[in-house]
Design an enzyme around this catalytic site. Structure first.
Site, PDB file in Angstrom:
ATOM      1  CE  LYS A 104       1.324  47.770 -14.657  1.00 15.59           C
ATOM      2  NZ  LYS A 104       2.600  47.582 -15.287  1.00 15.59           N
ATOM      3  NE  ARG A 174       1.212  49.628 -20.169  1.00 18.37           N
ATOM      4  CZ  ARG A 174       1.742  50.759 -19.711  1.00 18.37           C
ATOM      5  NH1 ARG A 174       2.179  50.836 -18.483  1.00 18.37           N
ATOM      6  NH2 ARG A 174       1.804  51.818 -20.490  1.00 18.37           N
ATOM      7  N   GLY A 183       9.173  48.465 -11.421  1.00 22.96           N
ATOM      8  CA  GLY A 183      10.340  48.475 -12.298  1.00 22.96           C
ATOM      9  C   GLY A 183      11.127  47.183 -12.344  1.00 22.96           C
ATOM     10  CG  MET A 185       9.119  41.359 -13.434  1.00 27.18           C
ATOM     11  SD  MET A 185       7.699  40.447 -12.950  1.00 27.18           S
ATOM     12  CE  MET A 185       6.728  41.625 -12.115  1.00 27.18           C
ATOM     13  NE  ARG A 418       2.247  51.164  -8.910  1.00 27.31           N
ATOM     14  CZ  ARG A 418       3.328  50.924  -9.609  1.00 27.31           C
ATOM     15  NH1 ARG A 418       3.611  49.716 -10.011  1.00 27.31           N
ATOM     16  NH2 ARG A 418       4.169  51.891  -9.912  1.00 27.31           N
ATOM     17  CG  HIS A 534      14.320  52.179 -10.218  1.00 19.76           C
ATOM     18  ND1 HIS A 534      15.453  51.905  -9.492  1.00 19.76           N
ATOM     19  CD2 HIS A 534      13.671  51.001 -10.372  1.00 19.76           C
ATOM     20  CE1 HIS A 534      15.491  50.614  -9.242  1.00 19.76           C
ATOM     21  NE2 HIS A 534      14.436  50.042  -9.769  1.00 19.76           N
ATOM     22  CD  GLU A 832      20.828  30.307  26.241  1.00 20.31           C
ATOM     23  OE1 GLU A 832      20.874  31.095  25.294  1.00 20.31           O
ATOM     24  OE2 GLU A 832      21.293  30.575  27.359  1.00 20.31           O
ATOM     25  CB  SER A 851      13.278  33.258  28.702  1.00 23.51           C
ATOM     26  OG  SER A 851      13.491  34.161  27.650  1.00 23.51           O
ATOM     27  CB  THR A 854      15.580  31.767  19.375  1.00 24.70           C
ATOM     28  OG1 THR A 854      15.385  33.149  19.618  1.00 24.70           O
ATOM     29  CG2 THR A 854      14.351  30.985  19.769  1.00 24.70           C
ATOM     30  CG  ASN A 855      20.147  35.159  19.701  1.00 25.68           C
ATOM     31  OD1 ASN A 855      19.277  35.291  18.867  1.00 25.68           O
ATOM     32  ND2 ASN A 855      20.406  36.073  20.615  1.00 25.68           N
ATOM     33  CB  CYS A 919      14.912  36.839  25.678  1.00 19.99           C
ATOM     34  SG  CYS A 919      16.004  35.523  26.217  1.00 19.99           S
ATOM     35  CE1 TYR A 939       9.520  37.217  27.716  1.00 23.34           C
ATOM     36  CE2 TYR A 939       8.070  35.914  29.123  1.00 23.34           C
ATOM     37  CZ  TYR A 939       9.350  36.312  28.737  1.00 23.34           C
ATOM     38  OH  TYR A 939      10.447  35.799  29.369  1.00 23.34           O
TER      39      TYR A 939
HETATM   40  C1  PEP Z   1      20.118  33.660  23.028  1.00 21.15           C
HETATM   41  O1  PEP Z   1      20.989  32.806  22.980  1.00 21.15           O
HETATM   42  O2  PEP Z   1      19.139  33.655  22.291  1.00 21.15           O
HETATM   43  C2  PEP Z   1      20.232  34.776  23.977  1.00 21.15           C
HETATM   44  C3  PEP Z   1      19.262  35.653  24.113  1.00 21.15           C
HETATM   45  O3  PEP Z   1      21.375  34.885  24.654  1.00 21.15           O
HETATM   46  P1  PEP Z   1      22.724  35.496  24.067  1.00 21.15           P
HETATM   47  O4  PEP Z   1      22.436  36.044  22.725  1.00 21.15           O
HETATM   48  O5  PEP Z   1      23.165  36.514  25.044  1.00 21.15           O
HETATM   49  O6  PEP Z   1      23.599  34.295  24.042  1.00 21.15           O
HETATM   50 MG    MG Z   2      22.342  32.611  24.645  1.00 27.07          MG
END
Ligand code: PEP
Ligand code: MG
Length: 975
Positions: A104, A174, A183, A185, A418, A534, A832, A851, A854-855, A919, A939
């Site tokens: 602002k 202000r 809104g 603050m 803004r 708001h 993993e 691959s 990451t879960n 993935c 990727y």
């Molecule tokens: C993971 O573990 O990141 C994964 C893609 O496999 P899932 O979620 O099927 O275990």
């Molecule tokens: Mg997995």
């Protein structure tokens, strides 16, 4: 990408094209190409007897990479604050000082600079706010004196006197952070009024009603914002006066009524705070500045920052602006307007205006404003002047503007400009249009769109074909549709979210105190307010569907229900809101997939020109694969084959297969599954023709396919006790129970799952490989270009990798031989397990690609159960700032990210240019995509709906990198 990296990549591409198969042949080919480094290992050992890294194996010892220098995204404050100049007049400010003066303040400065009609004022910097908190909520030395000097300057510019008894200067105080937080603050208006200055105002304006109205508003605002009182006691007084005077609204009250109300308000202040209302205008100013600083740490502001990932250390600036009044008669008024439609992006002035009113009347939704086009009828000259200013501002900032203005006695003032918050649809439309209009470049257009927000565009809309009962109609404030159960209380919305229940938050109107509930709800419905209320502004910013101002709806918050034309909807009843049309329906309506607009397609095509990362999709069915392709996926990064096992007609066969007690009987069941799996793979490979399809072999624990142990125990007990039980049924159930008990694990996520399934039951993996390769060879014969990649899940040891690589390649080669057609395929693994990261260089000897899952990697690196953590302690961790973000949603760069880096570096140390992707769910989350870009992955792979999000985030990663490089170069030049 650097030249050497590029050539590495093309070499790798060529090599993988040349090396059609995995297993020994690939390893051999790769080695002779110099691709696999290190000591040769005996290859012929099928089974589980390969040696791991030994202490006597110095060649294989790869040092740990050094820890990353910079920590995560730029959320940390600069280490030391050197508090410089604490205040800036608007003439000294400008757009380049945004971080210091807030959005602002910078905007007011910039507008003053380009000659627009801005009331004089000054800004206290965000750095002062930071120092205020460092000092335990104290003003830094010298601030008060500096503010006094600025006030004297204002007096000189306006010819008025602060606290003066002839021509008093009134100001607004202000907030204004470096990004807009609408809104969230506090603001105090009409500051500088006391008994003496109010009398002066009466004489000066010859309008005692106006003066006393301003005074009573100020006392209420100061009491609620600065002194922390609740607004209800004030509202009750107001209601009493309106009722006593028998008038329709407060604007019809007399000057005497306002004067008496002011006295009552002050008595309320004395009663609640045990102190008199401050008459000294400098004390008022000091207290208001403190209150605005303090509002930076109000719950709603903290919630909003958390939701938007804004760091806490930024702080807010405070703007002290000469008051101008929109409530000085019919030639006065106030309004808010956007230079383009913030819902659709259409190029036309869009906004609202309220005659004889102050700004808060528009924003709060307490009076319903009229469309800005009305102003054209009422004051055409002023309208034209405003339209010119709007055009000038848009051209100046090269962006759609959200402008607040006030008309005081037929003179126009611009109070704020803004970049306007806009729906995702509008963001895309405006960015594409502005490129066409040559306002901005493609790069700028790409940077203007929030990747996370465009996900809303890709989400379902209500299926038009579906006939449903319309409950009520309101204003279409924020597009998209959402269905859920009705809740009236923001806290209940938060509770329901914890229980994974979808809600629609219904309120007469929202205030900043409701923000946490708005974040938790799927959609918003209000009975009051307009397109700039708001609820509308916040919902649009959050990308949540909202219908506002559904005035025929009568909400009874106490009874937790609302009625529309005699029909009652209670808390817990399902409804669907369509923020695109403004219609609310009873029930949970089915949704139809979103369509990409041509503008959206343009933006995504431009994104593709810039990004380096490939974007693949996680898809398990031909339909998903097709959707993924439509959204621009360049391959499938994860096909979870277990989802195919879950289908209704297959489940009994799968269960029989699991029940089988010998490999032979298991094989018989697998033979029944084979043709079904083959069909699945044919469908997916065909849908993705010409593109890589990564198919993961079976991953989840087998008991997931069986009935629950508890349910079975109850059933068997009941059967045993029943008088007329069929003995065959009982014995079948008892057999099932036995097997379920055998397979039962205390900790299934760490049990017989991932590649361990393939080691224990190799025939399952063999069947799957056969199905993949038969589908591939058949399609190849039909001249379909197929590119299967077979992915082994959850490898933790090189022996697992080697054993399963051998198994897969033997089966694949057998099918190829039988078919008489060669199909290029690759064998790789998911990374993993933390251990896999440590021994990635060994695993890479047998895996052609990696691959990152990451879960599971997050689950195992943190030691948090992915099934339980998010419903249990993670919300508390986020609340208490033990975690900054949920690591299952945003990659934890310092921990999980370091494991990824180690695995990537080690994998590529063995297999140069090895293709590596991700993935896990993080593959479609913009911050994580940016991290993957910097890490050097090839990727990201994510759900089809997030593919466009990832394409844009990947392009932005490149553009941000270029910007940073350019900024670095500039700095060097300057040095
Ligand atoms: C993971 O573990 O990141 C994964 C893609 O496999 P899932 O979620 O099927 O275990
Ligand atoms: Mg997995």
């Amino acid at each position: 990408m650097s030249k050497s990296k590029k050539s590495q990549k093309t070499e790798a591409k060529k090599a993988s094209a040349k090396s059609p198969h995995g297993g020994k042949a690939a390893l051999k080919a790769a080695k002779s190409n110099g691709k696999v480094k290190g000591k040769a290992k005996p290859d012929g050992l099928a089974g589980l007897v390969l040696a791991e890294i030994g202490p006597d194996d110095p060649v294989r010892r790869i040092p740990l990479p050094p820890p990353r220098k910079a920590t995560s995204r730029k959320l940390e404050p600069p280490t030391k604050l050197h508090l410089g100049k604490m205040t800036y007049s608007f003439e000294e400010g400008g757009a380049d000082l945004r971080d210091l003066l807030g959005g602002k303040g910078a905007g007011l400065g910039e507008m003053t600079r380009i000659g627009l009609p801005v009331p004089p004022g000054f800004t206290v910097t965000t750095e002062v706010c930071r120092r205020f908190f460092e000092l335990g909520r104290q003003f830094p030395n010298g601030l008060e004196e500096e503010i006094h000097r600025r006030v004297v300057e204002l007096e000189r510019k306006t010819g008025k006197e602060f606290g003066g008894e002839v021509n008093p200067l009134l100001v607004s105080v202000r907030s204004g952070a470096r990004v807009s937080m609408p809104g969230m603050m506090d603001t105090v208006l009409n500051l500088g009024l006391n008994n003496r200055t109010c009398n002066a105002l009466v004489v000066l304006t010859k309008n005692d009603k106006f003066a006393w109205d301003a005074y009573r508003r100020f006392v209420q605002m100061f009491a609620t914002v600065v002194l922390g009182m609740k607004k209800e006691p004030f509202e009750e007084v107001l209601k009493r006066y309106v009722a006593k005077a028998r008038v329709g609204s407060e604007s019809e009250l007399t000057a005497i009524a306002f004067r008496n109300m002011t006295s009552e308000y002050k008595a309320l202040v004395r009663h609640y705070t045990k102190k008199d209302f401050p008459e000294d205008v400098f004390i008022q100013l000091r207290m208001a500045v403190e209150a605005v600083f303090n509002s930076w740490n109000s719950r709603r502001a903290i919630d909003y920052r958390k939701h938007s990932h804004y760091p806490d250390w930024w702080g807010t600036a405070v703007n002290v602006v000469t008051m101008v009044f929109g409530n000085m008669g019919t030639d006065s008024g106030t309004g808010v307007a956007f230079t383009r439609d913030p819902s659709t992006g259409q190029k036309k002035l869009y906004g609202e205006f309220l005659q004889n009113a102050q700004g808060e009347d528009v924003v709060s939704g307490t009076r319903t404003p009229v469309k800005i086009s009305e102003l054209e009828k009422q004051q055409p000259k002023i309208y034209r002047q405003f339209a010119d200013v709007a055009d000038k501002l848009e051209k100046h900032y090269h962006d759609m503007q959200d402008i607040e203005f006030t008309i005081e006695r037929a003179k126009l003032y611009i109070l704020q400009t803004r970049s306007g918050k806009r729906s995702a649809a509008a963001a895309v439309q405006i960015a594409a249009d502005m490129v066409k209009e040559r306002h901005i470049t493609r790069e700028e257009a790409l940077m203007r769109i929030e990747p996370a927000a465009i996900a809303a565009l890709l989400h379902a809309q209500i299926d038009e074909k579906h006939k449903a009962q319309i409950l009520v109609k309101g204003l279409n404030a924020a597009p998209g549709a959402a269905a859920g159960i009705v809740v009236f209380d923001p806290d209940v919305a938060v509770e329901m979210k914890r229980e994974n229940k979808k809600t629609i938050l219904v309120r007469p109107m929202t205030t900043p105190d409701d923000v946490h509930g708005m974040i938790a709800a799927e959609g918003i419905l209000t009975s009051q307010g307009g397109a700039t209320s708001h609820a509308a502004v916040v919902a649009r910013g959050m990308g949540k569907p909202a219908v506002v101002g559904a005035e025929t709806m009568l909400i009874d918050l106490r009874a937790r229900q609302f009625t529309v034309k005699g029909e009652t909807v209670k808390e817990g009843d399902p409804i669907t809101v369509d923020g695109t049309t403004g219609i609310v329906y009873r029930g949970l309506l089915p949704m139809a997939a979103a369509k990409l607009t041509p503008q959206f397609e343009h933006i995504l095509k431009w994104a593709d020109e810039y990004r380096r990362l490939g974007v693949y999709a996680n898809a398990d069915t031909p339909e998903d694969a097709k959707k993924a392709r439509d959204f621009g996926a360049e391959g499938i990064g994860l096909c979870r084959t277990e989802h195919m096992f879950m289908e209704q007609e297959r489940l009994p066969v799968v269960q029989e297969m699991i029940m089988a007690e010998t490999p032979d009987s298991r094989r018989k069941c697998l033979e029944q599954l084979l043709p079904m799996q083959r069909e699945d793979f044919r469908g997916i490979l065909r849908a993705m023709k010409g593109l890589p399809v990564t198919i993961r072999l079976l991953d989840p624990p087998l008991h997931e396919f069986l009935p629950s142990l508890e349910d079975l125990l109850v059933e068997v007990t009941e059967l045993r006790m029943g008088a007329k039980t069929d003995p065959t049924e009982l014995s079948a159930k008892e057999r099932l129970l036995r097997r379920v008990r055998q397979l039962h694990e205390t900790n299934p996520m760490l049990g017989l799952r991932v590649c361990r399934l393939g080691i224990v039951f190799p025939e399952i993996y063999q069947m799957q490989v056969r199905a993949i390769m038969e589908a591939a060879t058949e399609l190849k014969k039909e001249r379909v270009d197929v590119r299967p990649l077979i992915m082994i899940p959850g490898v933790g040891t090189v022996t697992e990798m080697k054993a399963l690589r051998d198994l897969v390649s033997a089966e694949a080669e057998r099918i190829i031989k039988a078919a008489g057609t060669r199909v290029n395929y690759q064998i790789g693994t998911m990374i993993e397990m933390p251990r896999a990261c440590m021994v990635a260089h060994r695993i890479a000897e047998h895996a052609e690609f990696f691959s990152f899952g990451t879960n599971d990697l997050t689950q195992l690196v943190f030691g948090y159960s992915r099934d339980d953590a998010e419903g249990s302690f993670i919300p508390v961790y986020l609340e208490k700032k033990i975690l900054r973000e949920d690591p299952f949603q945003v990659i934890d760069q310092d921990g999980v990210g370091e494991f990824m880096r180690m695995a990537m570096e080690r994998g590529r140390a063995t297999r140069e240019g090895m293709k590596i992707g991700i993935c896990g769910e993080h593959g479609g989350e913009p911050h994580s995509v940016e991290f993957c870009h910097h890490l050097g992955l090839d990727y990201v792979s994510c759900s089809p709906f997030r593919v466009p999000v990832a394409r844009l985030a990947a392009a932005q990663s490149v553009l941000k990198e270029r910007q940073a490089e350019a900024a670095g170069a500039k700095k060097v030049d300057q040095d």
